[in-house]
Design an enzyme around this catalytic site. Structure first.
Site, PDB file in Angstrom:
ATOM      1  N   ASP A   1       0.863  -1.170   0.000  1.00  0.00           N
ATOM      2  CA  ASP A   1       0.000   0.000   0.000  1.00  0.00           C
ATOM      3  C   ASP A   1       0.909   1.232   0.000  1.00  0.00           C
ATOM      4  OD1 ASP A   1      -2.462   1.547   0.404  1.00  0.00           O
ATOM      5  OD2 ASP A   1      -1.608   1.944   2.379  1.00  0.00           O
TER       6      ASP A   1
ATOM      7  N   ASP B   1      -1.069  -0.527   6.143  1.00  0.00           N
ATOM      8  CA  ASP B   1      -1.065   0.091   7.466  1.00  0.00           C
ATOM      9  C   ASP B   1      -2.098  -0.522   8.396  1.00  0.00           C
ATOM     10  OD1 ASP B   1      -3.460   1.118   6.590  1.00  0.00           O
ATOM     11  OD2 ASP B   1      -2.732   3.149   6.306  1.00  0.00           O
TER      12      ASP B   1
END
Length: 667
Positions: free
Chosen positions: A326, A549
């Site tokens: 990501d 995250d």
């Protein structure tokens, strides 16, 4: 057991005969009596384990050990009472067997206990006392467990933070290595979060408590380590099945041994050989081979800031050939920073940045914080100081405005617009505005030519106006982590494809990918669609690790073959990830892969040693070489068996030497 074992061995008639001395008549019952104590007391862990395995209908190593010592115990009593041939007196061998088995069991338990040292050290991170500041300013000393949300505590220089909180006063360099695995201290000042267990190395702080007890990041890490050590892995289940197969193999070999030796007219030798087979087939080393490696790997990882929540994920990491990162908060800082300054004619970059920072000084917007931070850093490096400003105002979607002192600041013109306030009317002051395209439209100003190129790169563009005229432009973008380049390069050098996924526009994704050297990326992907991209990669035949995250990446983390959550703090307890990186360093992904490969190697080595040793030694114990005059003594079999356990344990301990520091992964 060793204290009891020595007199048993010394007074055993068979042992005395081997060394050529006689046991005094008064000592004849020492071996049987103490030997019985050793069987009942010393053998209790194995006997209890055997009963448990029988009840669960899962025969394994405990049953084999119990069977071996029970046969030796009964045969020895039979010889002592004259029921069986005196050559079947095995008290000394029973004593050696129990002592050696317990030694092997102790080595196993000690090694496994060492793997929990991470939990012990984490628990020891909390201070014994906390200094709480009362409403009247009085300071009282209490236990950390008595703290409540909202309490303010004093952390003195060199002291540990008693609970998660936010700094309300002071600034200190914090040693967070026990939480993140990173050795460098981190500066924490007013408004910054701090984590329980970290150390204020150089000055004191006042911290307002935001989390206590099981809600702290430290408690979350402890739970993850404990869960990982308690979890069962695919390799562990394989070892358990191997132990069950070895039980039936040993039992069958023992039966065949008894039948063959009895058939050739040597029933006493049949008992000796059968006992030796049961001893040598003990799968103690096999049972130790896998759990010890995985437990050490878990503890080793925890000390390096890598928390293994699911052991299957650690095992699978060695086969990963595609890592999907990501972008925001993983490869980048997740916060904007000034990446370019373009002054108009009559201004230099340093003074333009200082003017913009002066206008933005009273704003709490993230872009304003980035501009002020860049100007402050520039000033520390010898650049222009940020001038004073007054009359601050802001307009949503337009920008900010302030009257800024221009002393020593060259501008394109010193005329002040009509109708300004008294401050701006002073000589040497001007109206400074900072904003986006709506500000330019409102003021009738034109953007700088460089803006088009920056826009193609997906950057945020703000123009700085002084007295209504464009003085320059600022380029802001999500800051790329310095470690991201090394992480990407390190994975690619190992033959792993690196892919980036982001919800940002194509231009932003292309710019970040190009800067990091990433060949493939997915742009404009909504959080709920990220898992579909993981499935797409898996459909291409790839084994995928997803690194995110842990907030909006949860579905993708769960879908991936290995889900890796990155980021410190309370988000460390993300349920959807199998591996959690306590730090924000993406290079730690390389550490996970290295640990996975090293653990797998140790598992294979231990399995081959433990199982191979048993498969070769059982036929020798049964007496297949008896026709050429070689029979394996029971005592030698017991010693060799325990040596195999020690070898397996020592081999697993070598896993502690694997280098897992992120910076070493890319050296």
């Amino acid at each position: 057991m060793l204290v009891l074992g020595i007199p048993v061995v010394a007074t055993s008639p068979m042992f005395a005969g081997l060394l050529g001395y006689e046991v005094p008549g008064w000592a004849a019952w020492i071996a049987p009596m103490l030997g019985t104590v050793m069987y009942v007391w010393g053998g209790q862990p194995f006997l209890t384990g055997a009963v448990s395995e029988i009840r669960q209908r899962q025969p394994g190593m405990m049953l084999l050990i119990a069977l071996g010592i029970t046969v030796a115990f009964l045969a020895s009593w039979g010889a002592t009472l004259g029921i069986l041939d005196h050559q079947l007196e095995f008290w000394w061998e029973l004593a050696l067997l129990v002592v050696i088995m317990l030694l092997g069991h102790w080595v196993e338990m000690r090694s496994l206990a060492q793997t929990t040292s991470a939990l012990d050290s984490l628990a020891a991170l909390l201070p014994d006392e906390a200094e709480r500041v009362g409403a009247d300013g009085a300071v009282t000393t209490i236990a950390p467990a008595e703290l409540q949300h909202g309490d303010v505590v004093i952390v003195r220089p060199g002291g540990r933070v008693p609970a998660d909180g936010v700094v309300t006063d002071g600034s200190a360099s914090m040693d967070e290595s026990m939480i993140t695995g990173e050795s460098a201290t981190v500066r924490r000042s007013e408004g910054d979060p701090v984590v329980a267990g970290t150390v204020a190395t150089d000055s004191g702080l006042r911290v307002q408590v935001t989390a206590i007890g099981e809600d702290t990041a430290l408690a979350g890490i402890q739970k993850l380590v404990a869960d990982a050590q308690a979890s069962s892995s695919r390799a562990q289940r394989l070892a358990d099945r191997a132990a069950a197969w070895l039980f039936w193999f040993a039992l069958g070999a023992a039966i065949i041994t008894a039948i063959v030796w009895s058939a050739v007219g040597l029933p006493d030798e049949a008992v000796v050989r059968t006992i030796t087979v049961l001893v040598i087939a003990c799968p103690h080393a096999l049972g130790l081979a896998i759990p010890l490696v995985v437990s050490i790997a878990t503890e080793r990882a925890a000390r390096s800031g890598v928390l293994v929540k699911d052991r299957l994920a650690l095992e699978a990491m060695r086969t990963v050939d595609a890592v999907l990162f990501d972008k925001t908060g993983t490869l980048t800082q997740g916060a904007p920073e000034v990446t370019g300054v373009e002054p108009a004619e009559g201004y230099d970059a340093g003074r333009l940045l200082a003017l913009a920072a002066a206008a933005e000084a009273d704003s709490e917007h993230p872009l304003a914080r980035a501009i002020v931070g860049a100007a402050t850093e520039s000033a520390r490096g010898g650049g222009p100081q940020v001038p004073t400003a007054s009359g601050f105002s802001s307009s949503p979607a337009v920008g900010v405005r302030a009257d800024v002192e221009l002393a020593g600041t060259p501008t394109a013109g010193n005329a002040l617009p009509a109708g300004t306030g008294p401050d701006s009317a002073r000589p040497g002051a001007a109206v400074v505005q900072v904003g986006g395209p709506y500000l330019l439209e409102q003021e009738g100003a034109s953007e700088l030519p460089v803006a088009e190129r920056w826009r193609e790169e997906g950057a945020i563009i703000l123009h700085v106006l002084v007295d209504g005229e464009a003085a320059g432009a600022l380029k802001l973008a999500d800051a790329i982590r310095p470690e991201s380049r090394d992480a990407v390069a390190g994975l690619q050098s190992r033959g792993v494809q690196v892919i980036m996924i982001t919800g940002d526009a194509e231009a932003v994704a292309a710019s970040v990918s190009a800067e990091l050297g990433i060949d493939r990326y997915f742009a404009g992907v909504r959080p709920e669609d990220k898992s579909a991209k993981v499935r797409q990669l898996q459909g291409e035949g790839r084994t995928v690790a997803m690194v995110g995250d842990g907030v909006n990446d949860a579905p993708a983390l769960a879908q991936a073959d290995v889900g890796i959550a990155i980021g410190a703090g309370t988000d460390v307890a993300i349920a959807s990830a199998g591996v959690i990186l306590a730090s924000d360093d993406p290079r730690a992904v390389l550490s996970v892969a290295a640990l996975s490969r090293a653990s797998y190697r140790k598992m294979k080595q231990n399995l081959w040693w433990a199982a191979g040793y048993n498969l070769l030694s059982v036929p020798l114990a049964a007496g297949v070489l008896a026709p050429i005059g070689f029979v394996l003594p029971m005592s030698v079999g017991a010693i060799l068996m325990s040596l195999s356990t020690v070898v397996v344990a020592l081999n697993a301990q070598l896993l502690r030497r694997v280098e897992l520091r992120p910076e070493a992964m890319t050296a």
